[in-house]
Enzyme design. Structure first.
Site, PDB file in Angstrom:
ATOM      1  N   CYS A  94       0.816  -1.220   0.000  1.00  0.00           N
ATOM      2  CA  CYS A  94       0.000   0.000   0.000  1.00  0.00           C
ATOM      3  C   CYS A  94       0.857   1.282   0.000  1.00  0.00           C
ATOM      4  O   CYS A  94       1.469   1.589  -1.006  1.00  0.00           O
ATOM      5  CB  CYS A  94      -0.979  -0.045   1.165  1.00  0.00           C
ATOM      6  N   HIS A 194      -3.067  -5.383   2.630  1.00  0.00           N
ATOM      7  CA  HIS A 194      -2.657  -5.521   4.023  1.00  0.00           C
ATOM      8  C   HIS A 194      -3.200  -6.881   4.467  1.00  0.00           C
ATOM      9  O   HIS A 194      -3.524  -7.722   3.676  1.00  0.00           O
ATOM     10  CB  HIS A 194      -3.295  -4.426   4.884  1.00  0.00           C
TER      11      HIS A 194
HETATM   12  N1  GLN Z   1      -2.011   6.969   2.049  1.00  0.00           N
HETATM   13  C1  GLN Z   1      -2.311   6.045   1.051  1.00  0.00           C
HETATM   14  C2  GLN Z   1      -3.734   6.058   0.521  1.00  0.00           C
HETATM   15  O1  GLN Z   1      -4.692   6.279   1.254  1.00  0.00           O
HETATM   16  C3  GLN Z   1      -1.887   4.682   1.547  1.00  0.00           C
HETATM   17  C4  GLN Z   1      -2.759   4.099   2.641  1.00  0.00           C
HETATM   18  C5  GLN Z   1      -2.278   2.763   3.150  1.00  0.00           C
HETATM   19  O2  GLN Z   1      -1.089   2.440   3.166  1.00  0.00           O
HETATM   20  N2  GLN Z   1      -3.227   1.979   3.631  1.00  0.00           N
HETATM   21  O3  GLN Z   1      -3.870   5.840  -0.668  1.00  0.00           O
END
Ligand code: GLN
Length: 244
Positions: A94, A194
């Site tokens: 992510c 995740h």
């Molecule tokens: N900040 C990023 C987004 O919202 C990544 C979020 C995350 O790692 N869950 O796209």
């Protein structure tokens, strides 16, 4: 045999149990009698990525990603790019996956210039893409079906030469539009999953271990493990999501 794992930014990038991926990698090595050296590299500390066999980077919110920019520019961006070109195996999740691309422009217009190791960029959207996911890996990425969990507002677009990691079965993946999830470049695997990703997807964990071990030691055969518990976790979520 000893595998060197580098966990980059464990202090800042660790959402939704991402650190569980490290536990899973280590445990699957331990059960096979393979030594593991783990280097945790928090923000502000020096890394020796040229020496690593496998680098793991978890996810983080926009705030954490912005906090890291200075540290990346202090040398880690160049080191990470060099390690990637040298074939080091990388799993990035992510926010960590977005960080490997050219830039991330948040929904409120803040631009984070990232490391540009992978030909991709990300733009924040008003829509949050949240939920449990099923992704089907490409043959090149082992062909396994991955169960994960995503939560992002960034929509990632891959450049024309960059291959995805998987096809979306349930969920949004890279952008909720083109049906693809993640990216694969050399020995780098980027994903929005995740979860943590690896404990529910042991075949994918072994793909990473084999990739990293073979780069260092040549051909290796990984002893099969008893994955009944892992597969039961995978299948329970799969049944719930596909209602089959
Ligand atoms: N900040 C990023 C987004 O919202 C990544 C979020 C995350 O790692 N869950 O796209």
């Amino acid at each position: 045999m000893r595998l060197k794992i580098c966990h980059l930014y464990p202090d800042v990038l660790n959402l939704y149990g991402d650190n569980g991926n490290i536990i899973c990698l280590r445990e699957r090595l331990r059960r096979r009698g393979i030594d593991c050296e783990l280097q945790r590299v928090p923000i502000g500390e020096k890394a020796d990525l040229s020496n690593a066999d496998l680098v793991f980077i978890g996810g983080g919110q926009d705030f954490e990603q912005e906090v890291l920019l200075q540290d990346l520019r202090g040398g880690k961006a160049a080191e990470l790019r060099a390690a990637i070109e040298d074939g080091v195996c990388v799993l990035a999740i992510c926010g960590g996956y977005q960080m490997l691309g050219a830039y991330y422009e948040t929904h409120d217009g803040t631009r984070c210039d990232f490391i540009g190791a992978l030909d991709l960029y990300t733009v924040g959207s008003p829509q949050r893409m949240i939920g449990n996911t099923v992704f089907q890996c490409t043959e090149e990425c082992g062909g396994a079906e991955l169960i994960g969990f995503e939560n992002h507002s960034g929509k990632t677009r891959l450049g024309s030469g960059l291959k995805p990691l998987a096809r979306v079965v349930v969920g949004h993946g890279n952008n909720g539009e083109d049906g693809f999830e993640g990216a694969h470049y050399k020995n780098v695997f980027g994903s929005y999953s995740h979860g943590p990703l690896l404990p529910k997807n042991p075949a994918f964990c072994d793909l990473l271990l084999r990739t990293a071990l073979e780069r260092r030691f040549g051909s290796v055969s990984l002893e099969a493990l008893d994955d009944r518990a892992e597969n039961a976790a995978h299948d329970a979520m799969r049944r719930r999501l596909l209602k089959s």
